[in-house]
Every structure is written in C-alpha cells, then in structure tokens.
Design a protein around this motif. Structure first.
Motif, PDB file in Angstrom:
ATOM      1  N   GLU A  34      22.752  -2.190  -3.992  1.00 45.11           N
ATOM      2  CA  GLU A  34      22.530  -3.468  -4.365  1.00 45.11           C
ATOM      3  C   GLU A  34      21.484  -3.988  -3.566  1.00 45.11           C
ATOM      4  OE1 GLU A  34      26.067  -5.961  -4.394  1.00 45.11           O
ATOM      5  OE2 GLU A  34      27.241  -4.470  -5.454  1.00 45.11           O
ATOM      6  N   GLU A  35      21.422  -3.661  -2.295  1.00 45.50           N
ATOM      7  CA  GLU A  35      20.218  -4.110  -1.458  1.00 45.50           C
ATOM      8  C   GLU A  35      18.948  -3.730  -1.892  1.00 45.50           C
ATOM      9  OE1 GLU A  35      18.548  -6.349   1.665  1.00 45.50           O
ATOM     10  OE2 GLU A  35      20.645  -6.329   1.278  1.00 45.50           O
ATOM     11  N   TYR A  36      18.581  -2.797  -2.128  1.00 45.40           N
ATOM     12  CA  TYR A  36      17.566  -2.151  -2.606  1.00 45.40           C
ATOM     13  C   TYR A  36      17.009  -2.009  -4.014  1.00 45.40           C
ATOM     14  CZ  TYR A  36      16.648  -1.055   2.241  1.00 45.40           C
ATOM     15  OH  TYR A  36      16.443  -1.031   3.500  1.00 45.40           O
ATOM     16  N   GLN A  37      18.023  -2.575  -4.968  1.00 49.32           N
ATOM     17  CA  GLN A  37      18.027  -2.534  -6.199  1.00 49.32           C
ATOM     18  C   GLN A  37      16.939  -3.537  -6.761  1.00 49.32           C
ATOM     19  OE1 GLN A  37      21.387  -3.256  -8.384  1.00 49.32           O
ATOM     20  NE2 GLN A  37      20.670  -2.507 -10.534  1.00 49.32           N
ATOM     21  N   ASN A  38      16.695  -4.651  -6.021  1.00 58.34           N
ATOM     22  CA  ASN A  38      15.758  -5.732  -6.715  1.00 58.34           C
ATOM     23  C   ASN A  38      14.357  -5.619  -6.011  1.00 58.34           C
ATOM     24  OD1 ASN A  38      17.208  -6.583  -8.755  1.00 58.34           O
ATOM     25  ND2 ASN A  38      18.141  -8.034  -7.500  1.00 58.34           N
ATOM     26  N   TYR A  39      14.225  -4.464  -5.205  1.00 58.46           N
ATOM     27  CA  TYR A  39      13.089  -4.176  -4.359  1.00 58.46           C
ATOM     28  C   TYR A  39      12.045  -3.726  -5.178  1.00 58.46           C
ATOM     29  CZ  TYR A  39      10.263  -2.467  -0.444  1.00 58.46           C
ATOM     30  OH  TYR A  39       9.046  -2.225   0.600  1.00 58.46           O
ATOM     31  N   HIS A  40      10.820  -4.271  -5.359  1.00 58.81           N
ATOM     32  CA  HIS A  40       9.859  -3.868  -6.181  1.00 58.81           C
ATOM     33  C   HIS A  40       8.733  -3.254  -5.374  1.00 58.81           C
ATOM     34  CE1 HIS A  40      11.573  -6.348  -9.122  1.00 58.81           C
ATOM     35  NE2 HIS A  40      11.666  -7.317  -8.375  1.00 58.81           N
ATOM     36  N   ARG A  41       8.784  -1.939  -5.546  1.00 60.21           N
ATOM     37  CA  ARG A  41       8.014  -1.076  -4.713  1.00 60.21           C
ATOM     38  C   ARG A  41       6.581  -0.906  -5.227  1.00 60.21           C
ATOM     39  NH1 ARG A  41      11.160   4.705  -4.406  1.00 60.21           N
ATOM     40  NH2 ARG A  41       9.895   4.759  -6.450  1.00 60.21           N
ATOM     41  N   TYR A  42       6.627  -1.299  -6.491  1.00 59.54           N
ATOM     42  CA  TYR A  42       5.054  -0.888  -7.395  1.00 59.54           C
ATOM     43  C   TYR A  42       4.542  -2.458  -7.533  1.00 59.54           C
ATOM     44  CZ  TYR A  42       7.301   3.427  -7.804  1.00 59.54           C
ATOM     45  OH  TYR A  42       7.889   4.636  -7.326  1.00 59.54           O
ATOM     46  N   ASP A  43       4.652  -3.361  -6.829  1.00 57.78           N
ATOM     47  CA  ASP A  43       4.026  -4.631  -6.914  1.00 57.78           C
ATOM     48  C   ASP A  43       2.793  -4.377  -6.383  1.00 57.78           C
ATOM     49  OD1 ASP A  43       6.199  -5.795  -8.215  1.00 57.78           O
ATOM     50  OD2 ASP A  43       6.920  -6.871  -6.275  1.00 57.78           O
ATOM     51  N   GLU A  44       1.893  -5.541  -6.791  1.00 60.92           N
ATOM     52  CA  GLU A  44       0.402  -5.415  -6.200  1.00 60.92           C
ATOM     53  C   GLU A  44       0.617  -5.712  -4.592  1.00 60.92           C
ATOM     54  OE1 GLU A  44      -2.678  -4.887  -7.600  1.00 60.92           O
ATOM     55  OE2 GLU A  44      -1.600  -4.218  -9.087  1.00 60.92           O
ATOM     56  N   PRO A  45      -0.286  -5.163  -3.766  1.00 65.53           N
ATOM     57  CA  PRO A  45      -0.160  -5.261  -2.639  1.00 65.53           C
ATOM     58  C   PRO A  45      -0.808  -6.597  -2.146  1.00 65.53           C
ATOM     59  CG  PRO A  45      -1.634  -3.458  -2.798  1.00 65.53           C
ATOM     60  CD  PRO A  45      -1.086  -3.760  -4.066  1.00 65.53           C
ATOM     61  N   GLU A  46      -0.286  -6.972  -1.183  1.00 70.40           N
ATOM     62  CA  GLU A  46      -0.796  -8.451  -0.688  1.00 70.40           C
ATOM     63  C   GLU A  46      -1.905  -8.378   0.254  1.00 70.40           C
ATOM     64  OE1 GLU A  46       2.358 -10.845   0.272  1.00 70.40           O
ATOM     65  OE2 GLU A  46       3.249 -10.806  -1.796  1.00 70.40           O
ATOM     66  N   GLY A  47      -2.692  -9.211   0.570  1.00 70.03           N
ATOM     67  CA  GLY A  47      -3.774  -9.251   1.691  1.00 70.03           C
ATOM     68  C   GLY A  47      -4.652  -8.284   1.293  1.00 70.03           C
ATOM     69  N   ALA A  48      -5.444  -7.499   2.246  1.00 66.43           N
ATOM     70  CA  ALA A  48      -6.727  -7.024   1.917  1.00 66.43           C
ATOM     71  C   ALA A  48      -6.517  -5.505   2.029  1.00 66.43           C
ATOM     72  CB  ALA A  48      -7.831  -7.084   3.246  1.00 66.43           C
ATOM     73  N   ALA A  49      -5.913  -5.037   0.716  1.00 73.72           N
ATOM     74  CA  ALA A  49      -5.447  -3.896   0.460  1.00 73.72           C
ATOM     75  C   ALA A  49      -6.768  -3.381   0.010  1.00 73.72           C
ATOM     76  CB  ALA A  49      -4.465  -3.469  -0.310  1.00 73.72           C
ATOM     77  N   LEU A  50      -6.956  -1.738   0.463  1.00 73.80           N
ATOM     78  CA  LEU A  50      -7.989  -0.897   0.002  1.00 73.80           C
ATOM     79  C   LEU A  50      -7.434   0.285  -0.736  1.00 73.80           C
ATOM     80  CD1 LEU A  50     -10.101  -0.740   3.321  1.00 73.80           C
ATOM     81  CD2 LEU A  50     -10.570  -2.084   1.398  1.00 73.80           C
ATOM     82  N   LYS A  51      -8.364   0.744  -1.768  1.00 75.58           N
ATOM     83  CA  LYS A  51      -8.150   2.143  -2.349  1.00 75.58           C
ATOM     84  C   LYS A  51      -8.253   3.029  -1.552  1.00 75.58           C
ATOM     85  CE  LYS A  51      -8.591   4.354  -6.761  1.00 75.58           C
ATOM     86  NZ  LYS A  51      -8.994   4.246  -8.112  1.00 75.58           N
TER      87      LYS A  51
END
Length: 75
Positions: A34-51
């Motif tokens: 239940e704790e990790y069910q709503n954890y969105h792993r594939y959301d767009e990263p925040e901040g200055a993310a690089l490919k």
C-alpha cells in the motif's frame, strides 16, 4: 496418554506460532504494498535532469550493429 497430550500441545503451540507469524508477515507485506502502490516511478524527473545514454540511433541501426551492442553490453 500423558505423552500424547504433551506432544499434541507442543504441536498446537508450534502451529499457532507459525500461523501468527505467517499472518503478521502477510499484513506487513500488504502494508509495504500500500505504501508503494501510488509511487509513480515513471514520472518526468524534476530539476536539471540529463539524458544519460544514446547508444544506438534507431534510424540507422542494422542487425549487425544491434548484435554487436548486445554482445558488448552483455544485455
């Protein structure tokens, strides 16, 4: 007869402890789920993310290039 009753009580005690631990483990796993069910792993990263990688340009890749990349990376 007394030995049979003692053995039956020890068996019952082990069964109750095993059942209790199994139920505790099950509800612990459900709590973690239940704790990790709503954890969105594939959301767009925040901040200055690089490919990180652009190993193969898919427009110009041949079967040999893909095979060589497979062997080099071990994937």
């Amino acid at each position: 007869m007394i030995l049979f009753i003692k053995a039956a009580l020890k068996t019952l005690k082990v069964f109750i402890i095993f059942t209790g631990c199994t139920i505790l483990f099950y509800y612990g796993i459900m709590l973690v789920n239940e704790e990790y069910q709503n954890y969105h792993r594939y959301d767009e990263p925040e901040g200055a993310a690089l490919k990180v990688s652009n190993a193969v340009n898919e427009d110009n890749s041949s079967l040999l290039d893909r095979l060589m990349l497979f062997y080099l990376n071990g994937e």
